[in-house]
Design a protein around this motif. Structure first.
Motif, PDB file in Angstrom:
ATOM      1  N   SER A 159     -17.518   8.357  13.083  1.00  0.00           N
ATOM      2  CA  SER A 159     -16.579   7.744  12.131  1.00  0.00           C
ATOM      3  C   SER A 159     -17.130   6.435  11.568  1.00  0.00           C
ATOM      4  CB  SER A 159     -15.239   7.444  12.807  1.00  0.00           C
ATOM      5  OG  SER A 159     -14.571   8.628  13.129  1.00  0.00           O
ATOM      6  N   ILE A 160     -16.850   6.221  10.297  1.00  0.00           N
ATOM      7  CA  ILE A 160     -17.189   4.963   9.639  1.00  0.00           C
ATOM      8  C   ILE A 160     -16.009   4.522   8.790  1.00  0.00           C
ATOM      9  CG2 ILE A 160     -19.693   5.373   9.567  1.00  0.00           C
ATOM     10  CD1 ILE A 160     -19.276   6.070   6.520  1.00  0.00           C
ATOM     11  N   CYS A 161     -15.987   3.248   8.478  1.00  0.00           N
ATOM     12  CA  CYS A 161     -15.093   2.687   7.472  1.00  0.00           C
ATOM     13  C   CYS A 161     -15.990   2.087   6.397  1.00  0.00           C
ATOM     14  CB  CYS A 161     -14.201   1.596   8.056  1.00  0.00           C
ATOM     15  SG  CYS A 161     -12.962   2.176   9.225  1.00  0.00           S
ATOM     16  N   LEU A 162     -15.464   1.996   5.194  1.00  0.00           N
ATOM     17  CA  LEU A 162     -16.196   1.367   4.090  1.00  0.00           C
ATOM     18  C   LEU A 162     -15.402   0.168   3.622  1.00  0.00           C
ATOM     19  CD1 LEU A 162     -17.229   4.559   2.095  1.00  0.00           C
ATOM     20  CD2 LEU A 162     -18.635   3.228   3.677  1.00  0.00           C
ATOM     21  N   TYR A 163     -16.050  -0.993   3.591  1.00  0.00           N
ATOM     22  CA  TYR A 163     -15.395  -2.251   3.237  1.00  0.00           C
ATOM     23  C   TYR A 163     -16.027  -2.836   1.981  1.00  0.00           C
ATOM     24  CZ  TYR A 163     -14.270  -7.230   3.407  1.00  0.00           C
ATOM     25  OH  TYR A 163     -13.878  -8.502   3.089  1.00  0.00           O
ATOM     26  N   CYS A 164     -15.186  -3.157   0.994  1.00  0.00           N
ATOM     27  CA  CYS A 164     -15.640  -3.831  -0.224  1.00  0.00           C
ATOM     28  C   CYS A 164     -15.083  -5.247  -0.208  1.00  0.00           C
ATOM     29  CB  CYS A 164     -15.167  -3.076  -1.470  1.00  0.00           C
ATOM     30  SG  CYS A 164     -15.632  -3.909  -3.005  1.00  0.00           S
ATOM     31  N   GLU A 165     -15.967  -6.201   0.020  1.00  0.00           N
ATOM     32  CA  GLU A 165     -15.553  -7.603   0.092  1.00  0.00           C
ATOM     33  C   GLU A 165     -14.997  -8.092  -1.246  1.00  0.00           C
ATOM     34  OE1 GLU A 165     -17.319 -11.880   1.610  1.00  0.00           O
ATOM     35  OE2 GLU A 165     -18.742 -10.330   0.999  1.00  0.00           O
ATOM     36  N   ALA A 166     -15.618  -7.713  -2.350  1.00  0.00           N
ATOM     37  CA  ALA A 166     -15.195  -8.190  -3.671  1.00  0.00           C
ATOM     38  C   ALA A 166     -13.755  -7.786  -3.995  1.00  0.00           C
ATOM     39  CB  ALA A 166     -16.143  -7.657  -4.745  1.00  0.00           C
ATOM     40  N   ASN A 167     -13.375  -6.577  -3.597  1.00  0.00           N
ATOM     41  CA  ASN A 167     -12.022  -6.089  -3.880  1.00  0.00           C
ATOM     42  C   ASN A 167     -11.081  -6.200  -2.688  1.00  0.00           C
ATOM     43  OD1 ASN A 167     -12.732  -5.433  -6.510  1.00  0.00           O
ATOM     44  ND2 ASN A 167     -13.411  -3.394  -5.920  1.00  0.00           N
ATOM     45  N   LYS A 168     -11.604  -6.658  -1.556  1.00  0.00           N
ATOM     46  CA  LYS A 168     -10.829  -6.835  -0.329  1.00  0.00           C
ATOM     47  C   LYS A 168     -10.132  -5.547   0.096  1.00  0.00           C
ATOM     48  CE  LYS A 168     -10.241 -11.682  -1.269  1.00  0.00           C
ATOM     49  NZ  LYS A 168      -9.460 -12.619  -2.001  1.00  0.00           N
ATOM     50  N   VAL A 169     -10.890  -4.446   0.051  1.00  0.00           N
ATOM     51  CA  VAL A 169     -10.339  -3.150   0.434  1.00  0.00           C
ATOM     52  C   VAL A 169     -11.175  -2.527   1.553  1.00  0.00           C
ATOM     53  CG1 VAL A 169      -9.331  -2.700  -1.836  1.00  0.00           C
ATOM     54  CG2 VAL A 169     -11.600  -1.816  -1.305  1.00  0.00           C
ATOM     55  N   LEU A 170     -10.489  -1.762   2.375  1.00  0.00           N
ATOM     56  CA  LEU A 170     -11.135  -1.027   3.452  1.00  0.00           C
ATOM     57  C   LEU A 170     -10.716   0.433   3.336  1.00  0.00           C
ATOM     58  CD1 LEU A 170     -12.773  -1.372   6.206  1.00  0.00           C
ATOM     59  CD2 LEU A 170     -10.535  -1.179   7.287  1.00  0.00           C
ATOM     60  N   PHE A 171     -11.695   1.319   3.271  1.00  0.00           N
ATOM     61  CA  PHE A 171     -11.431   2.749   3.306  1.00  0.00           C
ATOM     62  C   PHE A 171     -11.630   3.192   4.749  1.00  0.00           C
ATOM     63  CE2 PHE A 171     -12.208   1.970  -1.118  1.00  0.00           C
ATOM     64  CZ  PHE A 171     -11.334   2.834  -1.767  1.00  0.00           C
ATOM     65  N   ALA A 172     -10.537   3.599   5.387  1.00  0.00           N
ATOM     66  CA  ALA A 172     -10.564   3.889   6.816  1.00  0.00           C
ATOM     67  C   ALA A 172     -10.669   5.376   7.140  1.00  0.00           C
ATOM     68  CB  ALA A 172      -9.322   3.312   7.486  1.00  0.00           C
ATOM     69  N   GLY A 173     -10.456   6.236   6.182  1.00  0.00           N
ATOM     70  CA  GLY A 173     -10.500   7.669   6.469  1.00  0.00           C
ATOM     71  C   GLY A 173      -9.443   8.032   7.494  1.00  0.00           C
ATOM     72  N   ASP A 174      -9.838   8.769   8.529  1.00  0.00           N
ATOM     73  CA  ASP A 174      -8.905   9.188   9.581  1.00  0.00           C
ATOM     74  C   ASP A 174      -8.840   8.207  10.742  1.00  0.00           C
ATOM     75  OD1 ASP A 174      -8.046  11.487   8.329  1.00  0.00           O
ATOM     76  OD2 ASP A 174      -9.598  12.738   9.217  1.00  0.00           O
ATOM     77  N   LYS A 175      -9.515   7.088  10.624  1.00  0.00           N
ATOM     78  CA  LYS A 175      -9.538   6.100  11.707  1.00  0.00           C
ATOM     79  C   LYS A 175      -8.139   5.524  11.924  1.00  0.00           C
ATOM     80  CE  LYS A 175     -12.323   5.115  13.794  1.00  0.00           C
ATOM     81  NZ  LYS A 175     -12.550   5.806  15.034  1.00  0.00           N
ATOM     82  N   PRO A 176      -7.601   5.583  13.147  1.00  0.00           N
ATOM     83  CA  PRO A 176      -6.261   5.053  13.422  1.00  0.00           C
ATOM     84  C   PRO A 176      -6.284   3.535  13.580  1.00  0.00           C
ATOM     85  CG  PRO A 176      -7.195   5.976  15.417  1.00  0.00           C
ATOM     86  CD  PRO A 176      -8.198   6.222  14.314  1.00  0.00           C
ATOM     87  N   LEU A 177      -6.263   2.812  12.477  1.00  0.00           N
ATOM     88  CA  LEU A 177      -6.344   1.351  12.539  1.00  0.00           C
ATOM     89  C   LEU A 177      -4.995   0.674  12.709  1.00  0.00           C
ATOM     90  CD1 LEU A 177      -9.040   0.550   9.826  1.00  0.00           C
ATOM     91  CD2 LEU A 177      -9.315   0.758  12.299  1.00  0.00           C
ATOM     92  N   VAL A 178      -3.918   1.367  12.443  1.00  0.00           N
ATOM     93  CA  VAL A 178      -2.585   0.795  12.658  1.00  0.00           C
ATOM     94  C   VAL A 178      -2.095   1.338  14.001  1.00  0.00           C
ATOM     95  CG1 VAL A 178      -0.242   0.565  11.784  1.00  0.00           C
ATOM     96  CG2 VAL A 178      -2.156   0.643  10.186  1.00  0.00           C
TER      97      VAL A 178
END
Length: 104
Positions: A31-50
């Motif tokens: 599993s990976i997440c993708l983070y864009c600092e410029a837009n302050k967004v994180l694409f988490a996919g199926d990762k249970p981050l909450v």
């Protein structure tokens, strides 16, 4: 055909944005997440981050990844399913980390 295997730490350019690849094992070993600092967004996919419950244990590598993610400026989290999370992302991630660190 696979062009490259992402392990974390790489930077990907997608459209006009640069994304940091964050390795987040736990849900699966790749599993990976993708983070864009410029837009302050994180694409988490199926990762249970909450993580709202304290009654599940998480492996150390996932805890380490979550500790790293908490350091990022994130205003929106996009999951693989459901609506994006846009309210108090930092607080949500800190609470998730606290809940994940609980040992039963």
């Amino acid at each position: 055909m696979i062009d490259a295997i992402l392990k974390g730490g790489e930077t990907l350019k997608i459209a006009d944005c640069e994304f940091e690849v964050i390795y987040t094992p736990g849900h699966s070993n790749d599993s990976i997440c993708l983070y864009c600092e410029a837009n302050k967004v994180l694409f988490a996919g199926d990762k249970p981050l909450v993580i709202r419950s304290k009654d599940t244990t998480y492996e150390k590598r996932f805890i380490n990844a979550l500790e790293y993610i908490v350091t990022k400026k994130i205003e929106t989290i996009y999951f693989g399913h459901g609506e994006p999370h846009k309210i108090k992302c930092k607080r949500t991630l800190i609470n998730s980390l606290e809940n994940a660190k609980i040992k039963i």
